[in-house]
Design an enzyme around this catalytic site. Structure first.
Site, PDB file in Angstrom:
ATOM      1  N   TYR A  33       3.723  37.306   5.725  1.00  0.00           N
ATOM      2  CA  TYR A  33       3.171  37.254   4.369  1.00  0.00           C
ATOM      3  C   TYR A  33       2.979  35.813   3.922  1.00  0.00           C
ATOM      4  O   TYR A  33       3.513  34.876   4.513  1.00  0.00           O
ATOM      5  CB  TYR A  33       4.067  38.013   3.389  1.00  0.00           C
ATOM      6  CG  TYR A  33       5.336  37.288   2.985  1.00  0.00           C
ATOM      7  CD1 TYR A  33       5.446  36.649   1.744  1.00  0.00           C
ATOM      8  CD2 TYR A  33       6.443  37.241   3.834  1.00  0.00           C
ATOM      9  CE1 TYR A  33       6.601  36.004   1.371  1.00  0.00           C
ATOM     10  CE2 TYR A  33       7.604  36.586   3.465  1.00  0.00           C
ATOM     11  CZ  TYR A  33       7.683  35.979   2.230  1.00  0.00           C
ATOM     12  OH  TYR A  33       8.842  35.322   1.860  1.00  0.00           O
ATOM     13  N   ARG A  52      -0.954  28.445   7.747  1.00  0.00           N
ATOM     14  CA  ARG A  52       0.357  28.949   8.156  1.00  0.00           C
ATOM     15  C   ARG A  52       0.281  30.428   8.539  1.00  0.00           C
ATOM     16  O   ARG A  52       0.974  30.886   9.450  1.00  0.00           O
ATOM     17  CB  ARG A  52       1.393  28.740   7.051  1.00  0.00           C
ATOM     18  CG  ARG A  52       2.815  29.088   7.487  1.00  0.00           C
ATOM     19  CD  ARG A  52       3.851  28.667   6.482  1.00  0.00           C
ATOM     20  NE  ARG A  52       3.686  29.331   5.206  1.00  0.00           N
ATOM     21  CZ  ARG A  52       4.414  29.068   4.124  1.00  0.00           C
ATOM     22  NH1 ARG A  52       5.353  28.135   4.171  1.00  0.00           N
ATOM     23  NH2 ARG A  52       4.195  29.699   2.986  1.00  0.00           N
ATOM     24  N   ARG A 101       6.787  55.841  16.373  1.00  0.00           N
ATOM     25  CA  ARG A 101       7.730  54.730  16.383  1.00  0.00           C
ATOM     26  C   ARG A 101       8.088  54.345  17.812  1.00  0.00           C
ATOM     27  O   ARG A 101       8.566  55.179  18.580  1.00  0.00           O
ATOM     28  CB  ARG A 101       9.000  55.109  15.614  1.00  0.00           C
ATOM     29  CG  ARG A 101      10.005  53.970  15.452  1.00  0.00           C
ATOM     30  CD  ARG A 101      11.184  54.420  14.590  1.00  0.00           C
ATOM     31  NE  ARG A 101      12.100  53.304  14.369  1.00  0.00           N
ATOM     32  CZ  ARG A 101      13.117  52.974  15.165  1.00  0.00           C
ATOM     33  NH1 ARG A 101      13.332  53.682  16.276  1.00  0.00           N
ATOM     34  NH2 ARG A 101      13.894  51.953  14.877  1.00  0.00           N
ATOM     35  N   LYS A 148       6.903  33.187   8.754  1.00  0.00           N
ATOM     36  CA  LYS A 148       7.103  33.772   7.419  1.00  0.00           C
ATOM     37  C   LYS A 148       6.974  35.294   7.504  1.00  0.00           C
ATOM     38  O   LYS A 148       5.960  35.881   7.132  1.00  0.00           O
ATOM     39  CB  LYS A 148       6.112  33.177   6.425  1.00  0.00           C
ATOM     40  CG  LYS A 148       6.506  33.411   4.964  1.00  0.00           C
ATOM     41  CD  LYS A 148       5.596  32.610   4.041  1.00  0.00           C
ATOM     42  CE  LYS A 148       5.886  32.880   2.565  1.00  0.00           C
ATOM     43  NZ  LYS A 148       7.208  32.335   2.159  1.00  0.00           N
ATOM     44  N   GLU A 180      18.262  25.996   3.702  1.00  0.00           N
ATOM     45  CA  GLU A 180      17.275  26.047   2.616  1.00  0.00           C
ATOM     46  C   GLU A 180      17.787  26.967   1.528  1.00  0.00           C
ATOM     47  O   GLU A 180      18.910  27.466   1.585  1.00  0.00           O
ATOM     48  CB  GLU A 180      15.919  26.503   3.143  1.00  0.00           C
ATOM     49  CG  GLU A 180      15.931  27.762   3.971  1.00  0.00           C
ATOM     50  CD  GLU A 180      14.614  27.972   4.723  1.00  0.00           C
ATOM     51  OE1 GLU A 180      13.599  27.348   4.384  1.00  0.00           O
ATOM     52  OE2 GLU A 180      14.615  28.806   5.657  1.00  0.00           O
TER      53      GLU A 180
END
Length: 285
Positions: A33, A52, A101, A148, A180
């Site tokens: 995301y 990114r 799955r 991310k 962070e």
């Protein structure tokens, strides 16, 4: 009026946007995301977010479903359709659905692409004016934090612990050093006015706002050191702050109930925030 969202090529009322229960983003958090800030109806630092996104797709061997031009068109259309003056555009790309799955990457699946807008104050932010309090907690996330992904449960748990402690956010600690914030990059300012932040690696997110902030700081002739720092060093700092696309810069005024500096937002952090906003707006699209 309900929001209009984007899903796989269509603009829909949010109540009509549906994703398969077999989508790998839902089953495995096999998804990435980005969040781009919007100010005055314009996208801030968006080139960095687009780049990114492409990098994250490459690292996960995931098909990048949109060109940069297509993505920017969708973002701007959502800003227009939802009359977003200030807030952000959230983008999520999953590997898609294979119909059942299975842990192995499926072949020949089309990614699921979702975008939606969020309207909220980002410039005139109360937390930017008053600062935030954080707690430190062990960093239990995976070792590819530079990608991310939507696998954010560890961050949610950490942020919830901060809320339970009467604070706003967390600083994550690994091997004695700050990595962070819960969803942000972390910085301290030493007694000698040196800005210190952890260097880029797989251990932290390569923040888009972080990259712009460091450019701004250099233009302001501020001294920057990209190195590891301990939580004890943070306690003794003159100032501290975080950065992200949704916060820009928020001063940190206390860590683990220990006041940082005077216990109120410091002048250097506030200077960087103001200069960054001017810098980002000048290049916004």
């Amino acid at each position: 009026m309900p929001r209009t969202v984007y899903l796989n090529g269509e603009y829909l009322p949010e109540s009509e946007a549906k994703v398969s229960i077999f989508d790998r983003g839902f089953l495995f958090a096999d998804a990435i995301y980005e969040v781009t800030a919007v100010v005055d109806g314009k996208l801030l630092d968006n080139d960095g977010h687009v780049a990114r996104l492409a990098r994250s797709c490459g690292e996960l061997e995931m098909k990048n479903p949109l060109t940069a031009e297509e993505l920017v068109h969708i973002q701007k259309e959502l800003v227009r359709l939802n009359d977003v003056k200030e807030g952000g555009i959230y983008l999520q790309v999953t590997r898609g659905s294979s119909g059942d799955r299975d842990f192995a990457y499926p072949e020949n699946t089309e990614p699921t692409v979702v975008l939606f807008s969020q309207s909220r104050a980002v410039v005139d932010s109360p937390k930017a004016k008053k600062g935030i309090k954080v707690i430190s907690t062990p960093d239990i996330r995976w070792r590819r934090r530079d990608i991310k992904t939507t696998s954010l449960l560890a961050a949610c748990m950490a942020k919830q612990a901060a809320i339970a402690a009467g604070c706003d956010d967390v600083w994550l600690i690994e091997d004695g050093y700050v990595t962070e914030g819960g969803s942000s990059n972390a910085y301290i300012i030493t007694q000698d006015n040196v800005i210190v932040t952890r260097p880029l690696s797989n251990d932290i997110l390569h923040g888009i706002t972080r990259a712009s902030l460091l450019k701004v700081a250099k233009q302001e002739n501020l001294v920057i050191e990209e190195r590891l720092f301990t939580i004890e060093e943070a306690y003794a700092a003159k100032e501290a702050f975080i950065s992200s696309a949704s916060t820009f810069v928020w001063p940190v005024v206390a860590i683990d109930d220990k006041p940082i500096g005077s216990g109120s937002p410091g002048p250097i952090a506030m200077q960087i925030r103001e200069t960054y906003i001017e810098f980002a707006l000048a290049q916004a699209v």
